[in-house]
Every structure is written in structure tokens, then in C-alpha cells.
Motif scaffolding. Structure first.
Motif, short mmCIF file in Angstrom:
data_model
loop_
_atom_site.label_atom_id
_atom_site.label_comp_id
_atom_site.label_asym_id
_atom_site.label_seq_id
_atom_site.Cartn_x
_atom_site.Cartn_y
_atom_site.Cartn_z
N TYR A 1 0.84 -1.21 0.00
CA TYR A 1 0.00 0.00 0.00
C TYR A 1 0.86 1.25 0.00
O TYR A 1 0.55 2.24 -0.66
N GLU A 2 1.95 1.20 0.75
CA GLU A 2 2.83 2.37 0.80
C GLU A 2 3.31 2.71 -0.62
O GLU A 2 3.24 3.86 -1.06
N VAL B 1 2.97 -12.44 -4.66
CA VAL B 1 2.42 -12.37 -6.02
C VAL B 1 1.54 -11.13 -6.16
O VAL B 1 1.54 -10.46 -7.20
N ARG B 2 0.83 -10.77 -5.09
CA ARG B 2 0.03 -9.53 -5.16
C ARG B 2 0.93 -8.31 -5.28
O ARG B 2 0.61 -7.36 -5.98
N LEU B 3 2.06 -8.36 -4.61
CA LEU B 3 3.02 -7.25 -4.74
C LEU B 3 3.53 -7.19 -6.19
O LEU B 3 3.64 -6.12 -6.78
N GLY C 1 7.89 -1.38 -4.41
CA GLY C 1 7.67 -2.15 -3.18
C GLY C 1 8.84 -3.07 -2.88
O GLY C 1 9.23 -3.24 -1.71
N LEU C 2 9.44 -3.65 -3.91
CA LEU C 2 10.55 -4.59 -3.67
C LEU C 2 11.80 -3.86 -3.18
O LEU C 2 12.54 -4.38 -2.33
N GLU D 1 15.21 -2.68 1.50
CA GLU D 1 15.70 -1.70 2.47
C GLU D 1 15.32 -2.08 3.91
O GLU D 1 16.11 -1.95 4.84
N LEU D 2 14.10 -2.60 4.06
CA LEU D 2 13.61 -2.90 5.40
C LEU D 2 14.01 -4.29 5.89
O LEU D 2 13.72 -4.66 7.03
N GLY D 3 14.63 -5.06 5.03
CA GLY D 3 15.04 -6.41 5.45
C GLY D 3 13.94 -7.44 5.30
O GLY D 3 14.05 -8.55 5.84
N VAL D 4 12.87 -7.09 4.57
CA VAL D 4 11.74 -8.03 4.43
C VAL D 4 12.16 -9.23 3.57
O VAL D 4 11.84 -10.38 3.89
N LEU D 5 12.88 -8.95 2.49
CA LEU D 5 13.27 -10.05 1.59
C LEU D 5 14.20 -11.01 2.32
O LEU D 5 14.02 -12.23 2.26
#
Ligand code: ATP
Length: 449
Positions: A204-205, A240-242, A251-252, A257-261
Motif C-alpha cells: 500500500y505504501e 504475487v500480489r506485490l 515495493g521490492l 531496504e527494510l530487510g523483508v526479503l
């Protein structure tokens, strides 16, 4: 309990927060009706009338209200009401001549027919036995239902019928956060309860060019480890929605950057170069985005072993896996592909087993290299090369059906690819040469020799 805004405007939410103008809630209902396709509008009227007959109030909820405020095209009509929805859905389907399907586990009913689809949900609360578990669902009030949602901007409800018609329920300040451009969770345990919300927050961001609110951001970082509690299927669904967003690279990059991956799998990463390749992949393909080309690009940064592990973690579908793992595998072919002495047929033989998005990924990532040039030729020309003679023509020339036929067809294709023949006539001569034993068949017997 809800912070409700009256249908006639005059609310604390309107005006300007963070310098942006907020829509008056009174404008939302007319805007909704103006924006609906004819079929959907009529179906909605029928459902609302039936609900009023039962003295029930139905609300538009979730992304629908958010998108209405943001003046985005209305895609989903998610309706929410208190109590079971089954009989309302059934009646609506009968009046509208459509179908209805009940999803018992969530208390929702979908009514669909020609040109419309409406989701009717029973207000519910969800309790999580442990982080990441699927929630236990119990009937509840509208307020409780809004309180179980992911972000303030998705936790608003607009009453569509009954005495409250036109009233906006906004218990968490969603209107203010839309105006301020903020993605904010509703409580401190939100990401612990359901860490898929981490990916949703980033989505969303990026989609709305919002920011993740400061405290939400701190909690998101704190709770990254809870991504481990999420099943592969749910993680894949959100990823997949991203990837289905208009510009998934935004978003990726943020996920990186945030360490999500890295929290999903330590080897998974994204960078500016991949972002450029994502944009080029979109331009190269006219079709609506599918995840495979993007997964191919993500795979290009992974070793084969890591790609396999990521595919397992996300329980990717077969094609998705072939894109990701294929691209990782292809990396090892690059030194060979750089050789100057390769014949087109050799390149085709090596590349054909790979799913196209895996090859396309490397053509984008390595476009400036000798290997990239070969990949480009393969994609644009070589993979389409076919002999002019088909099976029937070969039979007429005396080639037997069966494996020999396949061998001759392959020989012809190789000869075409490598420029040894360039016409139908040349192909006929080659086949005659094979049949008369003047040309050697690689590997197999051809025809009646
Ligand atoms: P999009 O605009 O991308 O289609 P949406 O906002 O319609 O997204 P959905 O994923 O379709 O979102 O879900 C509908 C609504 O359900 C959301 O707006 C949100 O209120 C709620 N929701 C969905 N997923 C979650 C979640 N993981 N946790 C809490 N609430 C959720």
C-alpha cells in the motif's frame, strides 16, 4: 464506539491534514454510485433493498471505502453486515438471476451474475491461537470487525442503506491517515498476529506513494522474524500480489531496504539494477503482468540451491518455480554463451528446455554482454526458426514416420538455424542426401536406408 461521520458532511475528518484536502463523507455515496458499472449498480440496489426489507444495514468496507476516498476506480464491492448473510445472498441471486456461493469458514457469500460480483460478509472477529495461525472466526459487531483489520485506511465502513445511510464509520482515523498519506496498523501486536501485513504495508505504501507511519515502521522491523510463522502459500499469495502492482519494483526496493526479503529467505534480494530490468520487462511485454517474468529476474540473483530453497519456502507453482529456478540455473550457462564460436543451433538446444521468462530475465540483466546478445537473438529470431518441410512433405520424399522423422526434422532445423540451407529447395536436397546416404545423420537412422 465508532468515530462516525454524519451523512450530511460537517465532520472533523474533512479539511486539510498534512496539507491535503479530505473528501467529505457525504460525497462518498454519490461518488460510489456514479463510479459503478451499470450491472454492478443495479445488483447493488437489489441487495440493498432486500437488506432494508430485513431492517439490516449493509456497509461498504475495506479497500472499497479507501479507494472511494482516493477517487480510484472501484474494483471490489465488499459488503459487510451483522449476522448471517446466506439467506440475503440466496434471495439476491434469485432476484438477479445469478449464482451464490457461501464460504462457510469466513461467513461470506458471493453473489455473481452477468456483469456483477458482490461479496457479502458477516461481521466477525478473528482470534489467533498463535502468531501466523489461521484465525478462529466468530460473529461480531461492525466495530469489532473493523478492529480486526490490517491498517487504519482499510478499517472504515460506509453505510449504504438503513437509517445510517451515508454515514462513515472510521474508528481508527483512516480518513486522517489517507489525508496524511500514512499506512498505520491498529495495535502493537498486529504484525505478530499476522506478518503477511508486513508485505501488505509495503504494497500500500508503494501503490499510493504513502509512508509507513513511524511507530508502525518500528514495529514492522521488530516483527520481521514473525514472517517465519507464515505458511508458504500465504507468503506467496502476498508476494504475487506485490508483483501484480503497476510498479512492483518500488515495493521490492522498500522490502530490500527494510530487510523483508532477507527475512523471507536470506539470499533473496533486490537492487536498482533489477528495478531497471523490471521496468524494461514491463515495456517488453504487452500482456498484463504475470509473476513469472519478475520471478525470473529475482532468480537471476540467486544460486541454484538458494533458488530451490526460496521456491520451497514460498511453495511456488510449477511455472513460477521454473521461472525462478530456471533463471538461477541459467547463470551457469553465461560463460559458455559468451563464446564467439557458437552456432545458433547449439544455443537453441541449450536454451529451449528453459521456461521463457527465465531466458528473458537474463536477456534483460545481461543485455550488454556477448551472452546477452545471443539470448536476444534466441528470443527474437532463433526460437521461431522451423523447417519449411513438414512431416507430410518428408513422407512424400520417402522418410518413414517414427523416430527417424523427428531426427530429419531436427536436422533440417539445425541446417536452417546455422545457415546451411535457406530455402525449401535446399531442404529437399538435404533430405535426399540423407536418404541416399550422401549426408550423415547425426545419431539415428533416417528413412528407408
Ligand atoms: P487491494 O486494493 O489490493 O485489492 P484490498 O484493500 O481490497 O486490497 P484485500 O486483500 O482484498 O484488500 O482485503 C480486503 C480487506 O480485508 C482489506 O481492505 C482489509 O480491511 C482486510 N484484510 C485483508 N487482509 C488482511 C489481513 N491480513 N489482516 C487484516 N485485515 C486484512
Amino acid at each position: 464506539m465508532s468515530r462516525a461521520y454524519g451523512g450530511d458532511g460537517g465532520t472533523e475528518a474533512q479539511g486539510s491534514m498534512a496539507g491535503k484536502d479530505l473528501t467529505k463523507p457525504s460525497k462518498l455515496l454519490p461518488r460510489l454510485h456514479r463510479g459503478l458499472a451499470a450491472g454492478v449498480g443495479e445488483a447493488l440496489e437489489v441487495v440493498l433493498r432486500l437488506a432494508e426489507d430485513e431492517r439490516r444495514t449493509l456497509y461498504l468496507v475495506g479497500g472499497g471505502v479507501r479507494d472511494l476516498v482516493l477517487r480510484r476506480v472501484q474494483v471490489d464491492i465488499d459488503l459487510l453486515g451483522e449476522g448471517p448473510m446466506r439467506s440475503l445472498g440466496e434471495k439476491a441471486a434469485t432476484v438477479l438471476g445469478g449464482r451464490w456461493v457461501e464460504h462457510r469458514a469466513f461467513g461470506t457469500v458471493t453473489v455473481e451474475g452477468r456483469g456483477f460480483r458482490l461479496d457479502l460478509a458477516m461481521a466477525r472477529v478473528e482470534r489467533y491461537a498463535r502468531p501466523g495461525a489461521l484465525p478462529k472466526v466468530t460473529p461480531a459487531s461492525i466495530d469489532d470487525d473493523l478492529a480486526r483489520r490490517d491498517f487504519t485506511i482499510n478499517a472504515m465502513a460506509l453505510a449504504l442503506c438503513g437509517r445510517q445511510r451515508g454515514e462513515l464509520l472510521d474508528p481508527f482515523g483512516g480518513m486522517g491517515d489517507i489525508a496524511g498519506g500514512l499506512v498505520r496498523i491498529l495495535h502493537d501486536r498486529s504484525f505478530i498476529d499476522d506478518a503477511t501485513r508486513i508485505l501488505r504495508a509495503v504494497r500500500y505504501e508503494a501503490r499510493f506513494s504513502f509512508g509507513i507511519e513511524e511507530k508502525t515502521l518500528a514495529l514492522l522491523k521488530r516483527d520481521l522474524v514473525y514472517l517465519d510463522t507464515i505458511s508458504g502459500a500465504r507468503l506467496r499469495h502476498e508476494l504475487v500480489r506485490l508483483l501484480a502492482e503497476d510498479e512492483p519494483e518500488e515495493g521490492l526496493l522498500r522490502c530490500q531496504e527494510l530487510g523483508v526479503l532477507a527475512a523471507i529467505h536470506k539470499a533473496l534480494r533486490f537492487d536498482d539494477e533489477l528495478a531497471v530490468a523490471f521496468r524494461r520487462a514491463r515495456r517488453a511485454r504487452q500482456a498484463p503482468p504475470r509473476p513469472e517474468p519478475y520471478l525470473g529476474l529475482l532468480g537471476a540473483r540467486l544460486s541454484p540451491a538458494d533458488a530451490e530453497a526460496v521456491a520451497l519456502r514460498l511453495t511456488l507453482t510449477k511455472r513460477q518455480r521454473q521461472a525462478l529456478e530456471g533463471a538461477a540455473d541459467l547463470a551457469q550457462l553465461l560463460p559458455w554463451l559468451s563464446r564467439a564460436d557458437l552456432r545458433p543451433s547449439q544455443v537453441v538446444d541449450r536454451l529451449e528446455p528453459y521456461l521463457l521468462p527465465a531466458v528473458e530475465a537474463w536477456a534483460l540483466v545481461a543485455s550488454q554482454s556477448a551472452a546477452g546478445e545471443k539470448l536476444g537473438h534466441y528470443l527474437a529470431e532463433w526460437r521461431y526458426v522451423k523447417p519449411s518441410l513438414d512431416g507430410r512433405a518428408l513422407e512424400r520424399l520417402g522418410v518413414m514416420r517414427g523416430p527417424a522423422m523427428g531426427d530429419v526434422l531436427r536436422l533440417l532445423r539445425t541446417a536452417r538455424l546455422d545457415g546451411q540451407v535457406s530455402s525449401r529447395r535446399g531442404e529437399v536436397e538435404l533430405v535426399q542426401g540423407v536418404l541416399e546416404g550422401r549426408v550423415e545423420m547425426p545419431g539415428a537412422e533416417a528413412g528407408e536406408q
